[in-house]
Design a protein around this motif. Structure first.
Motif, mmCIF file in Angstrom:
data_model
loop_
_atom_site.group_PDB
_atom_site.id
_atom_site.type_symbol
_atom_site.label_atom_id
_atom_site.label_comp_id
_atom_site.label_asym_id
_atom_site.label_seq_id
_atom_site.Cartn_x
_atom_site.Cartn_y
_atom_site.Cartn_z
ATOM 1 N N LEU A 2 10.948 8.871 -5.780
ATOM 2 C CA LEU A 2 9.670 8.191 -5.918
ATOM 3 C C LEU A 2 8.676 9.257 -6.344
ATOM 4 O O LEU A 2 8.384 10.187 -5.604
ATOM 5 N N LEU A 3 8.195 9.112 -7.573
ATOM 6 C CA LEU A 3 7.408 10.183 -8.155
ATOM 7 C C LEU A 3 6.007 9.660 -8.440
ATOM 8 O O LEU A 3 5.839 8.520 -8.851
ATOM 9 N N GLY A 4 5.017 10.471 -8.203
ATOM 10 C CA GLY A 4 3.660 10.035 -8.509
ATOM 11 C C GLY A 4 2.668 11.098 -8.116
ATOM 12 O O GLY A 4 2.972 11.956 -7.289
ATOM 13 N N PRO A 5 1.472 11.048 -8.720
ATOM 14 C CA PRO A 5 0.445 12.021 -8.350
ATOM 15 C C PRO A 5 -0.055 11.747 -6.934
ATOM 16 O O PRO A 5 0.251 10.710 -6.362
ATOM 17 N N ASN A 6 -0.816 12.686 -6.390
ATOM 18 C CA ASN A 6 -1.361 12.476 -5.045
ATOM 19 C C ASN A 6 -2.185 11.202 -5.020
ATOM 20 O O ASN A 6 -2.946 10.927 -5.929
ATOM 21 N N GLY A 7 -2.000 10.415 -3.961
ATOM 22 C CA GLY A 7 -2.781 9.192 -3.834
ATOM 23 C C GLY A 7 -2.206 8.033 -4.608
ATOM 24 O O GLY A 7 -2.822 6.978 -4.716
ATOM 25 N N ALA A 8 -0.995 8.193 -5.166
ATOM 26 C CA ALA A 8 -0.402 7.114 -5.956
ATOM 27 C C ALA A 8 0.147 5.998 -5.069
ATOM 28 O O ALA A 8 0.406 4.908 -5.547
ATOM 29 N N GLY A 9 0.330 6.311 -3.778
ATOM 30 C CA GLY A 9 0.864 5.297 -2.864
ATOM 31 C C GLY A 9 2.295 5.560 -2.444
ATOM 32 O O GLY A 9 2.961 4.666 -1.945
ATOM 33 N N LYS A 10 2.762 6.813 -2.607
ATOM 34 C CA LYS A 10 4.151 7.122 -2.254
ATOM 35 C C LYS A 10 4.390 6.956 -0.759
ATOM 36 O O LYS A 10 5.309 6.263 -0.336
ATOM 37 N N ASP B 215 -10.525 -3.419 0.707
ATOM 38 C CA ASP B 215 -10.326 -4.108 -0.569
ATOM 39 C C ASP B 215 -9.605 -3.252 -1.605
ATOM 40 O O ASP B 215 -9.479 -3.626 -2.759
ATOM 41 N N ARG B 216 -9.097 -2.068 -1.137
ATOM 42 C CA ARG B 216 -8.414 -1.196 -2.083
ATOM 43 C C ARG B 216 -6.907 -1.418 -1.953
ATOM 44 O O ARG B 216 -6.359 -1.376 -0.847
ATOM 45 N N ALA B 217 -6.250 -1.664 -3.070
ATOM 46 C CA ALA B 217 -4.805 -1.861 -3.038
ATOM 47 C C ALA B 217 -4.131 -0.500 -3.138
ATOM 48 O O ALA B 217 -4.196 0.154 -4.168
ATOM 49 N N ALA B 218 -3.498 -0.066 -2.037
ATOM 50 C CA ALA B 218 -2.797 1.218 -2.057
ATOM 51 C C ALA B 218 -1.447 1.056 -2.737
ATOM 52 O O ALA B 218 -0.954 1.965 -3.390
ATOM 53 N N VAL B 219 -0.841 -0.113 -2.551
ATOM 54 C CA VAL B 219 0.417 -0.439 -3.204
ATOM 55 C C VAL B 219 0.241 -1.831 -3.777
ATOM 56 O O VAL B 219 -0.201 -2.748 -3.089
ATOM 57 N N LEU C 57 5.688 -6.474 -3.232
ATOM 58 C CA LEU C 57 5.133 -5.711 -2.105
ATOM 59 C C LEU C 57 3.716 -5.200 -2.410
ATOM 60 O O LEU C 57 3.499 -4.479 -3.383
ATOM 61 N N THR C 58 2.778 -5.582 -1.544
ATOM 62 C CA THR C 58 1.383 -5.201 -1.733
ATOM 63 C C THR C 58 0.808 -4.773 -0.398
ATOM 64 O O THR C 58 1.068 -5.387 0.628
ATOM 65 N N LYS C 59 0.051 -3.673 -0.413
ATOM 66 C CA LYS C 59 -0.650 -3.252 0.793
ATOM 67 C C LYS C 59 -2.097 -2.960 0.438
ATOM 68 O O LYS C 59 -2.376 -2.121 -0.416
ATOM 69 N N ARG C 60 -3.008 -3.676 1.071
ATOM 70 C CA ARG C 60 -4.436 -3.429 0.850
ATOM 71 C C ARG C 60 -5.036 -2.778 2.078
ATOM 72 O O ARG C 60 -4.769 -3.193 3.193
ATOM 73 N N PHE C 61 -5.832 -1.743 1.885
ATOM 74 C CA PHE C 61 -6.678 -1.192 2.946
ATOM 75 C C PHE C 61 -8.095 -1.616 2.603
ATOM 76 O O PHE C 61 -8.632 -1.195 1.586
#
Lengths: 247, 265
Positions: free
Chosen positions: A32-40, A13-17, A7-11
């Motif tokens: 689902l754990l991660g810092p802000n902006g990690a793509g949660k 040219d930036r890959a958010a996931v 699973l990949t999501k690009r906005f």
């Protein structure tokens, strides 16, 4: 119950996931754990089919969320980052509307609204306008909305945000009680929460999966030789730091 | 279908708890009343003074209440609809995206076409209420002028054709409006863009002054007001009906595509 592959999501040219692959079995509660902006949030939106993926696939209860969206969505209860409530509606009206969208039969609506509002403790505010509710109650109405129709899979984006400590404990207990019968994936940046409610943790950093294991597995791998109890929650902070900082 | 109706019901209840729908209804009713009173006064003057001018008697035979008062009123109502419908349609999609409730709709097991249809149906219902208010004016004439014959009586078939034309015009305006609501980022931008397009269509006939031939025909063919005129004279012609229906179809198609394509928040 949830199968994610590549699973990949690009906005632009930036890959958010970026190239997520994992599997969640029926009845598991995954944090689902991660810092802000990690793509949660982006990950959860991809799981619900709200966002189209750039690449990869998501199957929920055997249905591809992009190819067979309606079958998949019928089996998903979703609480977005901001509870989607109409200001001009009462809690009862809101829940009835959401239940109708999910295709629940009209005759079953009152009983179902009653069931989810008891579970989430909003049965005392059913006739209030949602705009007049406190943040905690809005959040709980959002959770009630996700529970409508008793879906197999619950996707909860930061379910305890805005709640007071007592409510947090109630929601945690609720989520824990949902495990087993429901498959739950919830996001959080509150580490103790994940430790206390989830059977597994998926750690995201900059859109990539940097860890996916049970709590015991994570402890064994990252803090070998340490014994940890649930009261001693600082350990997760430590593991989290180890996983996230190298990137 | 059930989801469509649920969305339409929700939309109506939300619409009438915000001031927008009420303001639209009041504006249409208030300005219609002004135009109606003016037209009626003109008609009264004409009929009472006709005898004093040469040829007045023949003139009098050729005017009638429906053309002189009701058609004039309906012509103005057309413009009022063009001006107000964008405000009715502006929030339909844009507001849901702004507040995040769009995510509820888009993750429900329903198709985008059901979302657009539900919202469109609700806005058509408000349009129908506005036209019911407008229909009170000829009804009032008919009651007040009971027993009148010939030119003094209200010709209901003409009135009905006029109301149909206005409904088609309003429906087309709402379809254009919902398309912009789905495309634009905020309700205000949606309203301004649809107002611009609708006024352009309404006034298209005016751009032809001095032009000739093909340009003139094209502009007249695109003009929303020129396609309304036959209805107001009681003529329901297929090309005019098709004009409005194709605007509706185009607007709804664009709206559905935009909702489907705009899966991001």
């Amino acid at each position: 119950m949830i199968e994610v592959s590549g699973l990949t999501k690009r906005f632009r040219d930036r890959a958010a996931v970026d190239d997520l692959t994992f599997r969640i079995a029926r009845g598991e509660v995954v944090g689902l754990l991660g810092p802000n902006g990690a793509g949660k949030t982006t990950t959860l939106r991809l799981l619900t089919g709200f966002l189209p993926a750039t690449a990869g696939s998501v199957r929920v209860a055997g249905f591809d969320v992009f190819e067979e969206p309606r079958q998949a969505r019928r089996r998903i209860g979703y609480l977005p980052e901001v509870p989607p409530l109409y200001d001009a509606m009462t809690v009862r009206g809101q829940l009835r509307f959401a239940a109708e969208l999910k295709g629940l039969r009209r005759a079953l609506l009152p009983a179902e609204v009653d069931r989810v509002s008891r579970l989430t403790g909003v049965n005392g505010v059913l006739d209030r306008l949602t705009v007049n509710l406190s943040k905690g109650f809005r959040q709980r109405v959002g959770i009630a909305q996700a529970l409508l129709g008793d879906p197999d899979v619950l996707i909860l984006d930061e379910p305890t945000v805005g709640l007071d400590p007592i409510q947090i404990r109630e929601v945690r207990d609720l989520i824990r009680s949902l495990g087993g019968r429901h498959t739950v994936i919830l996001s959080s940046h509150v580490l103790p929460e994940v430790a206390m409610t989830c059977s597994k943790v998926l750690v995201l950093n900059a859109g990539r999966m940097v860890g996916f294991d049970t709590l015991d597995g994570l402890i064994a791998r990252h803090l070998p030789g340490r014994t940890v109890t649930l009261d001693d929650i600082a350990f997760l902070e430590e593991i989290f730091g180890k996983l996230v900082i190298p990137a | 279908m059930r989801a469509t109706l649920a969305i339409a019901r929700k939309e109506l209840s939300v619409t009438f708890t915000t001031p927008v729908a009420w303001v639209v209804l009041v504006v249409v009713a208030f300005f219609s009343a002004q135009v109606f009173a003016g037209a009626l006064d003109g008609f009264r003057l004409l009929t009472s003074r006709a005898g004093e001018i040469p040829g007045g008697a023949q003139l009098l035979e050729r005017v009638n209440l429906t053309d002189a008062v009701v058609a004039r009123l309906f012509g103005s109502v057309g413009l009022f609809l063009v001006m107000t419908m964008p405000f009715l349609s502006m929030r339909l999609v844009a507001e849901e995206r702004r507040t995040g409730t769009f995510e509820l709709l888009m993750t429900a097991p329903i198709r985008p076409v059901e979302i657009v249809a539900g919202k469109y149906l609700a806005s058509l219902a408000v349009l129908a209420v506005a036209l019911l208010l407008v229909a009170l004016f000829p009804a009032f004439l008919s009651v007040a002028g009971r027993g009148a014959q010939g030119g003094g009586a209200v010709e209901w078939p003409t009135v009905a054709a006029g109301l149909l034309g206005l409904f088609l015009l309003g429906a087309a305006a709402l379809a254009v409006g919902i398309a912009f609501s789905a495309l634009a980022g905020t309700p205000v931008v949606a309203a301004l863009l649809s107002l611009l397009v609708l006024l352009g269509l309404w006034l298209a006939g005016m751009f032809t002054v001095g032009a000739g031939g093909a340009a003139r025909n094209l502009a007249a063919g695109l003009s929303a007001s020129e396609h309304l005129a036959p209805f107001l004279q009681g003529r329901i012609a297929l090309p005019d009906v098709l004009y409005y229906l194709s605007l509706c179809a185009l607007g709804l198609f664009v709206a559905e595509r935009a909702v489907e394509g705009r899966r991001w928040a």
